[in-house]
Enzyme design. Structure first.
Site, PDB file in Angstrom:
ATOM      1  CD  GLU A  90      53.078 -29.916  -6.662  1.00 38.38           C
ATOM      2  OE1 GLU A  90      53.435 -29.787  -8.092  1.00 38.38           O
ATOM      3  OE2 GLU A  90      52.991 -30.818  -6.231  1.00 38.38           O
ATOM      4  CD  GLU A 104      55.832 -33.948 -10.480  1.00 35.47           C
ATOM      5  OE1 GLU A 104      55.839 -34.428  -9.430  1.00 35.47           O
ATOM      6  OE2 GLU A 104      55.079 -32.860 -10.753  1.00 35.47           O
TER       7      GLU A 104
END
Length: 271
Positions: free
Chosen positions: A150, A249
């Protein structure tokens, strides 16, 4: 087009409750069929298992351990001289993933060594990351688990994080060349680093293994005020045929439950 599915990131949502197993129950009662989390390693694993089994909620993603957080670590995948610790952390992540039947692990790259310049260490760190990802791919493939990398933005969130753009991540994945190592698209980070989301989604969709969402710049609910049109972005993911979960998130502006209206609106309009 199949409607998108959302999972609660319980490191960010339901933080009104101190315990992660309690957050699993809260996510289930709020209508989530899946959860994800950053680090669960301070939690009682049997308790997490009980919560998962009692609710039927799927655990879709966890991160590898961050390393020595007090010492400034945030993952070890690309950090010089820490290869043995990376492997130990991967073993621990695997233990939790097996117990929770979790099929995705975010293999955290980590930060530049303190005092170093990005350009000076980039080549060495990339080589170490490729080596560690190749090792992880073989271990994870035996378990049917996908590893994810990520990019985290270095403009606001973490100036020293090694992996900071989808382009850098795609170049690394090209060198790793393992089908079970994929790209984790956190829309918040991608927008801050590069923008151009429509083209980047189209370009990198074949290697995207997971998606996370938050508004920019406040990192709040997707329907809060900010730069991004999530009605457009979610439609774009639908049109590309995205099948995985989308991780929520973000930092709720109030209580987690009060901020979930955007998911209800999406579900209403997608029927």
């Amino acid at each position: 087009m199949a409607p998108l599915r959302f999972c609660a990131n319980i490191s960010w949502l339901f933080t009104e409750l101190p315990d992660f197993s309690q957050r699993i129950y809260a996510a289930a009662s709020a209508g989530f069929q899946a959860v994800e989390a950053a680090w669960l390693y301070d939690c009682d694993l049997p308790e997490l298992q009980r919560a998962r089994e009692a609710t039927g909620v799927e655990v879709v993603l966890i991160n590898t351990p961050p390393g020595d957080v007090k010492g400034g670590d945030l993952g070890l995948g690309a950090v010089p001289g820490r290869e043995a610790e990376f492997r130990q952390g991967l073993d621990l992540a695997l233990k939790y993933a097996r117990a929770l039947d979790c099929k995705r692990i975010h293999l955290m790259a980590g930060r530049l060594p303190v005092g170093s310049h990005r350009m000076a260490v980039a080549k060495e760190m990339e080589a170490i990351f490729v080596q560690n990802l190749t090792y992880a791919a073989d271990i994870l493939s035996k378990e049917g688990i996908t590893g994810l990398i990520e990019p985290i933005n270095t403009r606001i969130t973490d100036p020293r994080y090694f992996l900071d753009s989808p382009h850098q991540a795609a170049a690394i994945l090209e060198k790793v060349r393992k089908p079970n190592i994929k790209l984790q698209m956190d829309v918040f980070h991608w927008q801050i680093m590069d923008g151009n989301l429509t083209q980047n989604i189209h370009k990198y969709f074949p290697i995207i293994g997971h998606v996370q969402v938050a508004q920019v710049p406040g990192r709040n609910e997707p329907d809060s005020g900010g730069e991004l049109s999530y009605s457009y972005l979610l439609k774009t993911l639908e049109e590309h045929g995205y099948q995985g979960y989308i991780g929520c998130e973000y930092k709720p502006r109030g209580s987690t439950k009060e901020g979930l209206g955007w998911i209800k609106d999406y579900c209403t309009h997608s029927q």
